[in-house]
Design a protein around this motif. Sequence first.
Motif, PDB file in Angstrom:
ATOM      1  N   ASP A 163      -7.427 -18.120   8.957  1.00 38.66           N
ATOM      2  CA  ASP A 163      -7.468 -17.881   7.509  1.00 38.66           C
ATOM      3  C   ASP A 163      -8.594 -16.921   7.143  1.00 38.66           C
ATOM      4  O   ASP A 163      -8.397 -16.004   6.329  1.00 38.66           O
ATOM      5  CB  ASP A 163      -7.638 -19.197   6.740  1.00 38.66           C
ATOM      6  CG  ASP A 163      -6.408 -20.088   6.790  1.00 38.66           C
ATOM      7  OD1 ASP A 163      -5.319 -19.599   7.178  1.00 38.66           O
ATOM      8  OD2 ASP A 163      -6.540 -21.285   6.461  1.00 38.66           O
ATOM      9  N   ASP A 164      -9.769 -17.118   7.740  1.00 40.38           N
ATOM     10  CA  ASP A 164     -10.899 -16.215   7.493  1.00 40.38           C
ATOM     11  C   ASP A 164     -10.546 -14.797   7.917  1.00 40.38           C
ATOM     12  O   ASP A 164     -10.824 -13.829   7.206  1.00 40.38           O
ATOM     13  CB  ASP A 164     -12.153 -16.680   8.240  1.00 40.38           C
ATOM     14  CG  ASP A 164     -12.723 -17.982   7.706  1.00 40.38           C
ATOM     15  OD1 ASP A 164     -12.300 -18.441   6.621  1.00 40.38           O
ATOM     16  OD2 ASP A 164     -13.585 -18.563   8.400  1.00 40.38           O
ATOM     17  N   TYR A 165      -9.934 -14.666   9.085  1.00 43.98           N
ATOM     18  CA  TYR A 165      -9.509 -13.363   9.606  1.00 43.98           C
ATOM     19  C   TYR A 165      -8.508 -12.713   8.640  1.00 43.98           C
ATOM     20  O   TYR A 165      -8.650 -11.538   8.275  1.00 43.98           O
ATOM     21  CB  TYR A 165      -8.898 -13.533  10.999  1.00 43.98           C
ATOM     22  CG  TYR A 165      -8.108 -12.342  11.470  1.00 43.98           C
ATOM     23  CD1 TYR A 165      -8.733 -11.232  12.026  1.00 43.98           C
ATOM     24  CD2 TYR A 165      -6.714 -12.324  11.363  1.00 43.98           C
ATOM     25  CE1 TYR A 165      -8.005 -10.138  12.452  1.00 43.98           C
ATOM     26  CE2 TYR A 165      -5.980 -11.241  11.791  1.00 43.98           C
ATOM     27  CZ  TYR A 165      -6.626 -10.148  12.325  1.00 43.98           C
ATOM     28  OH  TYR A 165      -5.896  -9.059  12.734  1.00 43.98           O
ATOM     29  N   ASN A 166      -7.491 -13.471   8.223  1.00 44.98           N
ATOM     30  CA  ASN A 166      -6.469 -12.929   7.324  1.00 44.98           C
ATOM     31  C   ASN A 166      -7.058 -12.465   5.994  1.00 44.98           C
ATOM     32  O   ASN A 166      -6.628 -11.450   5.440  1.00 44.98           O
ATOM     33  CB  ASN A 166      -5.349 -13.940   7.098  1.00 44.98           C
ATOM     34  CG  ASN A 166      -4.470 -14.097   8.319  1.00 44.98           C
ATOM     35  OD1 ASN A 166      -4.327 -13.176   9.120  1.00 44.98           O
ATOM     36  ND2 ASN A 166      -3.881 -15.274   8.483  1.00 44.98           N
ATOM     37  N   ILE A 191      -8.683  -7.717   2.668  1.00 44.59           N
ATOM     38  CA  ILE A 191      -9.739  -6.904   2.054  1.00 44.59           C
ATOM     39  C   ILE A 191      -9.764  -5.503   2.669  1.00 44.59           C
ATOM     40  O   ILE A 191      -9.809  -4.498   1.955  1.00 44.59           O
ATOM     41  CB  ILE A 191     -11.115  -7.591   2.207  1.00 44.59           C
ATOM     42  CG1 ILE A 191     -11.171  -8.861   1.342  1.00 44.59           C
ATOM     43  CG2 ILE A 191     -12.256  -6.631   1.849  1.00 44.59           C
ATOM     44  CD1 ILE A 191     -12.339  -9.779   1.651  1.00 44.59           C
ATOM     45  N   LEU A 192      -9.719  -5.438   3.996  1.00 47.33           N
ATOM     46  CA  LEU A 192      -9.804  -4.151   4.682  1.00 47.33           C
ATOM     47  C   LEU A 192      -8.565  -3.284   4.473  1.00 47.33           C
ATOM     48  O   LEU A 192      -8.654  -2.065   4.456  1.00 47.33           O
ATOM     49  CB  LEU A 192     -10.044  -4.353   6.181  1.00 47.33           C
ATOM     50  CG  LEU A 192     -11.417  -4.892   6.553  1.00 47.33           C
ATOM     51  CD1 LEU A 192     -11.455  -5.304   8.017  1.00 47.33           C
ATOM     52  CD2 LEU A 192     -12.492  -3.859   6.262  1.00 47.33           C
ATOM     53  N   LYS A 200      -4.230  -1.212  11.314  1.00 48.96           N
ATOM     54  CA  LYS A 200      -5.422  -0.382  11.124  1.00 48.96           C
ATOM     55  C   LYS A 200      -6.567  -1.223  10.574  1.00 48.96           C
ATOM     56  O   LYS A 200      -7.722  -1.042  10.968  1.00 48.96           O
ATOM     57  CB  LYS A 200      -5.111   0.803  10.210  1.00 48.96           C
ATOM     58  CG  LYS A 200      -4.212   1.826  10.881  1.00 48.96           C
ATOM     59  CD  LYS A 200      -3.865   2.973   9.954  1.00 48.96           C
ATOM     60  CE  LYS A 200      -2.965   3.982  10.662  1.00 48.96           C
ATOM     61  NZ  LYS A 200      -2.593   5.105   9.793  1.00 48.96           N
ATOM     62  N   ALA A 201      -6.248  -2.164   9.697  1.00 53.77           N
ATOM     63  CA  ALA A 201      -7.274  -3.065   9.161  1.00 53.77           C
ATOM     64  C   ALA A 201      -7.838  -3.931  10.293  1.00 53.77           C
ATOM     65  O   ALA A 201      -9.039  -4.195  10.332  1.00 53.77           O
ATOM     66  CB  ALA A 201      -6.695  -3.935   8.053  1.00 53.77           C
TER      67      ALA A 201
END
Length: 179
Positions: A64-67, A72-73, A85-86
């Motif tokens: 979840d943190d990664y997603n 955001i990216l 790419k993100a």
Amino acid sequence: MSTKNKIDKNHLISVIEDIILDEGISGLSIRKVASKANISIGGVQYAFGNKEGMIKAVAHKNEDDYNQQIEILSKNDNSKYAKLKAHINYIANCNSTEEFSKMSRMVTMLLQDEIILKEFQDCYTTSLDSIDTSNDEGKKLRLAFLLSEALFALLSFKYIKLSDKEQKEIFEDLKKFLL
């Protein structure tokens, strides 16, 4: 007040992460989590069920943190390759030695669990299968993705040591020539 209201699942996940980072998955137990979190064994069982449930909870929290970071990216860009790419930028941005060390140690520990390993394998297969390699853009993206992952693995296993500056330069080169 019911037990449900007293249990802070996020705190328990943090305790579980600390145990995994300090002792590995083999050092994780319901009893140890209960002791370190100062709650009953039943409270931990209520929150996660069993050891596998604790491991899954940590993996899902990290996912979840990664997603969230990928969203955001990618700046909510829904183009074909925005998420990949993100992901590359996410790996590139992990240049804080402490942050990188914790993340890579956690991934390494979680991969000891066969179910989590399978989830990682499926994710990589899906990512690679999403790339159209019939054109130069796709071929370059595939190389960039694999090179970023290879660098992450090399640094995680401490096969190479690079300063934050060197890591940043390599990722800038990767983006310049391949993205």
